[in-house]
Structure formats: structure tokens, C-alpha cells
Design a protein around this motif. Structure first.
Motif, PDB file in Angstrom:
ATOM      1  N   THR A   1       0.821  -1.221   0.000  1.00  0.00           N
ATOM      2  CA  THR A   1       0.000   0.000   0.000  1.00  0.00           C
ATOM      3  C   THR A   1       0.853   1.268   0.000  1.00  0.00           C
ATOM      4  OG1 THR A   1      -0.160   0.019   2.415  1.00  0.00           O
ATOM      5  CG2 THR A   1      -1.887  -1.166   1.215  1.00  0.00           C
ATOM      6  N   SER A   2       2.146   1.127  -0.221  1.00  0.00           N
ATOM      7  CA  SER A   2       3.028   2.299  -0.232  1.00  0.00           C
ATOM      8  C   SER A   2       3.609   2.488  -1.624  1.00  0.00           C
ATOM      9  CB  SER A   2       4.135   2.127   0.811  1.00  0.00           C
ATOM     10  OG  SER A   2       4.898   0.973   0.533  1.00  0.00           O
TER      11      SER A   2
ATOM     12  N   ARG B   1       0.041   3.946  -3.071  1.00  0.00           N
ATOM     13  CA  ARG B   1      -0.687   4.926  -2.237  1.00  0.00           C
ATOM     14  C   ARG B   1      -1.727   5.659  -3.056  1.00  0.00           C
ATOM     15  NH1 ARG B   1       3.991   8.671  -0.529  1.00  0.00           N
ATOM     16  NH2 ARG B   1       4.509   8.045  -2.621  1.00  0.00           N
TER      17      ARG B   1
ATOM     18  N   THR C   1      -8.110   4.148  -1.525  1.00  0.00           N
ATOM     19  CA  THR C   1      -7.298   4.192  -2.746  1.00  0.00           C
ATOM     20  C   THR C   1      -8.126   3.731  -3.939  1.00  0.00           C
ATOM     21  OG1 THR C   1      -5.401   3.587  -1.375  1.00  0.00           O
ATOM     22  CG2 THR C   1      -5.102   3.473  -3.749  1.00  0.00           C
TER      23      THR C   1
END
Length: 152
Positions: free
Chosen positions: A79-80, A84, A148
Motif C-alpha cells: 500500500t506504499s 498509495r 485508494t
């Protein structure tokens, strides 16, 4: 458990590009001549964004130690990095690259192929991947989806 038995996405985009190039040879569609510099500028920007998104997306998956292809089993929810901003940076990179190439070369069929292929990718590949991720990561993946977007 794997979302797909084969990493279809690159092959779907390659097939779409080949069809678009063939259609352009048989039935060329001209982009507006007066807009050539605009198409060139946006196409170049899309191509640069495509390379950055694709590279950084694959790099993040690799560094996280999880599957890099849709035929692999996810071991971590990433998730980075570019994840993101979009749940599918690599697929977005393929789409931007295809449409950017169309803008730079003046091949309107490539732009149409990018749109159609993005729809096919979402309906056929992303939905399966998301079911896989939901089964593997449950509430954590649901939270990620809430904050997201799938594309942009």
C-alpha cells in the motif's frame, strides 16, 4: 490460491497494440493536425509517467517480497509507493504507455486500444485479483480499497 493461472495483462496489451497498429495501416485515423504539438506533449508526458509507474510499481512489489505477476499468490498487501495513489499502478502504466504512444505517433487506434484494454483488464483481471486479495487480507484490503482508487 492464485488469482489467474497465467499473467495475461502484458499479453492483452501487446495484442491490443498489434491490432491497433494493423488497423492503422488498413484504416488510418488522423489525429487533428492542428493539435499535433499538444498530442506530442501529452503523449510524451504519458510515456514518462508510464515508465515511472511501471518501474516503481514492480520495484515496490519486488522489495516487499510478494508476487509480481497476476498468476502468483500475494504474500503481502502493498500500500506504499505508487500503491498509495492507485491500486493498479502497473496496469495504469500499460494504459498510459499505450495511449501515450498513440498520441506521439498520431495513431488514434492506439488510444482507442488503451481505453478498450483498460476496460477488459478491469473486468477480467483486476476483479479476480481483488477477490484474491480480499480472501488473503480481508479487512485490511477493504480499508485499502476505501482510501485508494482502482485506477486514478
Amino acid at each position: 490460491m492464485r488469482p489467474l493461472s497465467f499473467p495475461w495483462t502484458p499479453f492483452v496489451y501487446i495484442a491490443a497494440i498489434l491490432v491497433a497498429v494493423g488497423l492503422d495501416r488498413l484504416f488510418p485515423l488522423e489525429l487533428l493536425d492542428g493539435w499535433y504539438l499538444t498530442f506530442l506533449a501529452f503523449g510524451s508526458l504519458f510515456l514518462v509517467m508510464s515508465v515511472w509507474l511501471g518501474f516503481s510499481g514492480f520495484r515496490k512489489l519486488y522489495k516487499s517480497g510478494t508476487a509480481m505477476l497476476s498468476s502468483g499468490t500475494a504474500t503481502r498487501l502493498v500500500t506504499s509507493g505508487p500503491y498509495r495513489f492507485t491500486r493498479n499502478p502497473v496496469y495504469l502504466a500499460y494504459t498510459l504507455g499505450t495511449s501515450g504512444a498513440g498520441m506521439v505517433t498520431g495513431n488514434a487506434w492506439l488510444i482507442a486500444a488503451a481505453i478498450v484494454t483498460a476496460g477488459i483488464t478491469h473486468a477480467w483481471i483486476i476483479r479476480r485479483e481483488e477477490k484474491h486479495l480480499l480472501a488473503r487480507f480481508g479487512f485490511e484490503f477493504e480499508n485499502y480499497c476505501r482510501r485508494t482508487r482502482a485506477w486514478i
